[in-house]
Design a protein around this motif. Sequence first.
Motif, PDB file in Angstrom:
ATOM      1  N   MET A   5     -19.909  56.304  55.212  1.00  0.00           N
ATOM      2  CA  MET A   5     -21.020  55.355  55.262  1.00  0.00           C
ATOM      3  C   MET A   5     -20.715  54.322  56.344  1.00  0.00           C
ATOM      4  N   THR A   6     -21.765  53.727  56.906  1.00  0.00           N
ATOM      5  CA  THR A   6     -21.551  52.717  57.951  1.00  0.00           C
ATOM      6  C   THR A   6     -22.430  51.509  57.661  1.00  0.00           C
ATOM      7  N   GLY A   7     -21.932  50.319  58.018  1.00  0.00           N
ATOM      8  CA  GLY A   7     -22.707  49.099  57.790  1.00  0.00           C
ATOM      9  C   GLY A   7     -22.459  48.528  56.403  1.00  0.00           C
ATOM     10  N   ALA A   8     -23.375  47.678  55.967  1.00  0.00           N
ATOM     11  CA  ALA A   8     -23.148  46.928  54.729  1.00  0.00           C
ATOM     12  C   ALA A   8     -23.146  47.815  53.489  1.00  0.00           C
ATOM     13  N   GLY A   9     -23.890  48.936  53.502  1.00  0.00           N
ATOM     14  CA  GLY A   9     -23.920  49.837  52.351  1.00  0.00           C
ATOM     15  C   GLY A   9     -25.172  49.669  51.503  1.00  0.00           C
ATOM     16  N   PHE A  10     -25.108  50.186  50.270  1.00  0.00           N
ATOM     17  CA  PHE A  10     -26.255  50.157  49.334  1.00  0.00           C
ATOM     18  C   PHE A  10     -27.445  50.936  49.878  1.00  0.00           C
ATOM     19  N   GLY A  11     -27.197  51.994  50.616  1.00  0.00           N
ATOM     20  CA  GLY A  11     -28.270  52.718  51.310  1.00  0.00           C
ATOM     21  C   GLY A  11     -27.993  52.623  52.805  1.00  0.00           C
ATOM     22  N   GLY A  12     -28.957  53.017  53.611  1.00  0.00           N
ATOM     23  CA  GLY A  12     -28.735  52.987  55.055  1.00  0.00           C
ATOM     24  C   GLY A  12     -28.141  54.294  55.544  1.00  0.00           C
ATOM     25  N   CYS A  13     -27.194  54.233  56.482  1.00  0.00           N
ATOM     26  CA  CYS A  13     -26.779  55.426  57.229  1.00  0.00           C
ATOM     27  C   CYS A  13     -25.316  55.794  57.032  1.00  0.00           C
ATOM     28  N   THR A  14     -25.025  57.057  57.390  1.00  0.00           N
ATOM     29  CA  THR A  14     -23.630  57.476  57.572  1.00  0.00           C
ATOM     30  C   THR A  14     -23.385  57.663  59.065  1.00  0.00           C
ATOM     31  N   VAL A  15     -22.100  57.551  59.457  1.00  0.00           N
ATOM     32  CA  VAL A  15     -21.711  57.837  60.839  1.00  0.00           C
ATOM     33  C   VAL A  15     -20.824  59.076  60.812  1.00  0.00           C
ATOM     34  N   ASN A  16     -21.067  59.960  61.772  1.00  0.00           N
ATOM     35  CA  ASN A  16     -20.348  61.232  61.809  1.00  0.00           C
ATOM     36  C   ASN A  16     -19.832  61.483  63.219  1.00  0.00           C
TER      37      ASN A  16
ATOM     38  N   THR B 211     -36.687  51.098  69.248  1.00  0.00           N
ATOM     39  CA  THR B 211     -36.497  52.412  68.627  1.00  0.00           C
ATOM     40  C   THR B 211     -35.464  52.338  67.503  1.00  0.00           C
ATOM     41  N   ILE B 212     -35.039  51.125  67.133  1.00  0.00           N
ATOM     42  CA  ILE B 212     -34.054  50.991  66.046  1.00  0.00           C
ATOM     43  C   ILE B 212     -34.812  50.916  64.727  1.00  0.00           C
ATOM     44  N   PRO B 213     -34.553  51.856  63.824  1.00  0.00           N
ATOM     45  CA  PRO B 213     -35.271  51.785  62.541  1.00  0.00           C
ATOM     46  C   PRO B 213     -34.867  50.521  61.786  1.00  0.00           C
ATOM     47  N   VAL B 214     -35.842  49.845  61.224  1.00  0.00           N
ATOM     48  CA  VAL B 214     -35.559  48.617  60.479  1.00  0.00           C
ATOM     49  C   VAL B 214     -35.090  48.976  59.073  1.00  0.00           C
ATOM     50  N   GLY B 215     -34.086  48.254  58.585  1.00  0.00           N
ATOM     51  CA  GLY B 215     -33.629  48.452  57.207  1.00  0.00           C
ATOM     52  C   GLY B 215     -32.705  49.640  57.037  1.00  0.00           C
ATOM     53  N   SER B 216     -32.249  50.243  58.133  1.00  0.00           N
ATOM     54  CA  SER B 216     -31.348  51.399  58.031  1.00  0.00           C
ATOM     55  C   SER B 216     -29.896  51.025  58.299  1.00  0.00           C
ATOM     56  N   GLY B 217     -29.646  49.756  58.544  1.00  0.00           N
ATOM     57  CA  GLY B 217     -28.261  49.332  58.758  1.00  0.00           C
ATOM     58  C   GLY B 217     -27.764  49.617  60.164  1.00  0.00           C
ATOM     59  N   LEU B 218     -28.675  49.720  61.142  1.00  0.00           N
ATOM     60  CA  LEU B 218     -28.246  49.955  62.529  1.00  0.00           C
ATOM     61  C   LEU B 218     -28.444  48.695  63.389  1.00  0.00           C
ATOM     62  N   SER B 219     -28.600  47.578  62.717  1.00  0.00           N
ATOM     63  CA  SER B 219     -28.602  46.251  63.369  1.00  0.00           C
ATOM     64  C   SER B 219     -29.797  46.004  64.279  1.00  0.00           C
ATOM     65  N   SER B 220     -30.980  46.307  63.775  1.00  0.00           N
ATOM     66  CA  SER B 220     -32.180  45.968  64.545  1.00  0.00           C
ATOM     67  C   SER B 220     -32.298  44.449  64.709  1.00  0.00           C
ATOM     68  N   SER B 221     -31.878  43.681  63.714  1.00  0.00           N
ATOM     69  CA  SER B 221     -31.995  42.216  63.823  1.00  0.00           C
ATOM     70  C   SER B 221     -31.059  41.674  64.893  1.00  0.00           C
TER      71      SER B 221
END
Length: 402
Positions: free
Chosen positions: A346-357, A131-141
């Motif tokens: 913003m959270t993770g590597a950046g350049f897109g992806g997610c924010t944490v709130n 259920t982890i979206p790929v490419g969103s910076g939530l560490s699916s890999s």
Amino acid sequence: MTDSPTPDLVGRSAAARDAALLARLDPSRPATLVRAPGRVNLIGEHTDYNQGFVLPAAIDLEVWIAAEPWDLPRVELTSLELGETCSFEFDNLGLASREAASWIDYVAGTAWAMREAGLPLRGFRGVLDSTIPVGSGLSSSAALEMASSWALAEPSAERPSPSRMAAIAQRGENAYVGVNCGIMDQFASAAGEAGHSLLIDCRVNEFRPAPIPSGLSIVVCDTGSPRRLSSSEYNTRRSECEEGVAVIAEREQGVTALRDVDAAMLARNRSRLREVVARRCQHIVEEDARVAATVTAMAAGDLAEVGRLFAASHASLRDLYEVSSPALDAMVEIAEGVPGVVASRMTGAGFGGCTVNLVRYGAEQALRERVMSEYPARMGLQPRVWIVAAVDGAGPMPPPAA
Ligand code: GLA
């Protein structure tokens, strides 16, 4: 992988999902079910590869593998989301140059690194869901790697500690898959603790759990923007940090990483650094200090201070480290205008992806509604919003009740 879970798993309970995964295997053979969470980083961005501090939490967006062990030195895995079966042989895990990474490379890379670390491997036929979206910076890999590390492990062998297993998986991703990540993602997925974030010291790979303050939810907002240029820019940031260390170490004793540099030392050496390198170093030095300050403020229940630290981190990532994006900046601005949102970045590597709130209980839906109405109008992109829980790290699941 796609945005939505596999159709026949939608809306089912966790037990039904487990049963659905196991049902795809031969019922007459023993099967194991393992899970591994994704992660969101509360604060401490780009500090891990500078041997500094990070504060991630494992979250309940997860990867599952149902595995039926067999005696063959081979893995055959079916991704339910992609409807694709891939395989690899343990005898054929050389570091040959690979084309663009496929999802199975993260499994093969983990097998390669486990074998390199002297851990015995067990082959299996299995089914994968996530259920982890790929490419969103939530560490699916990283989650796929940690789930694989459990599925591949010979049960009779002694299992390394979560932090050691994370380092092994990171080595697989660096050397086998060819992605130059730090250790944070694998560490959070391996060692997560329910209700807590993890304060990780990335120099010695040790951690201590830090409770998420009571009365707060973690809400993750996906900008829906692809993380363009993220790997080349990520590598550039890493080398700029290394350049800073090399220059500072010419004049300062005992500096082997930006972790060893404080504000006064940076000020003494600033004129000797290229301007862009000086800004990168300033972000890392100050971000490390913000991690410690956030842990202190969370423990004291000083939520206003946590909010200030998140805002300072975001501004620094935007202006000094230059890894934010208009979409991430807009998402943070929208969240900051919603009553009950305590902290946003913003959270993770950046350049897109997610924010944490961090959001007060009861304000989650207001944030979701504001994001869903304002963000598409502002950015022309479709956002997604998840209210997540901090969960335990990767491991086997009990068999589902019949
Ligand atoms: C990615 C990497 C991590 C870390 C973050 C930035 O998620 O995989 O190791 O460097 O970016 O904090």
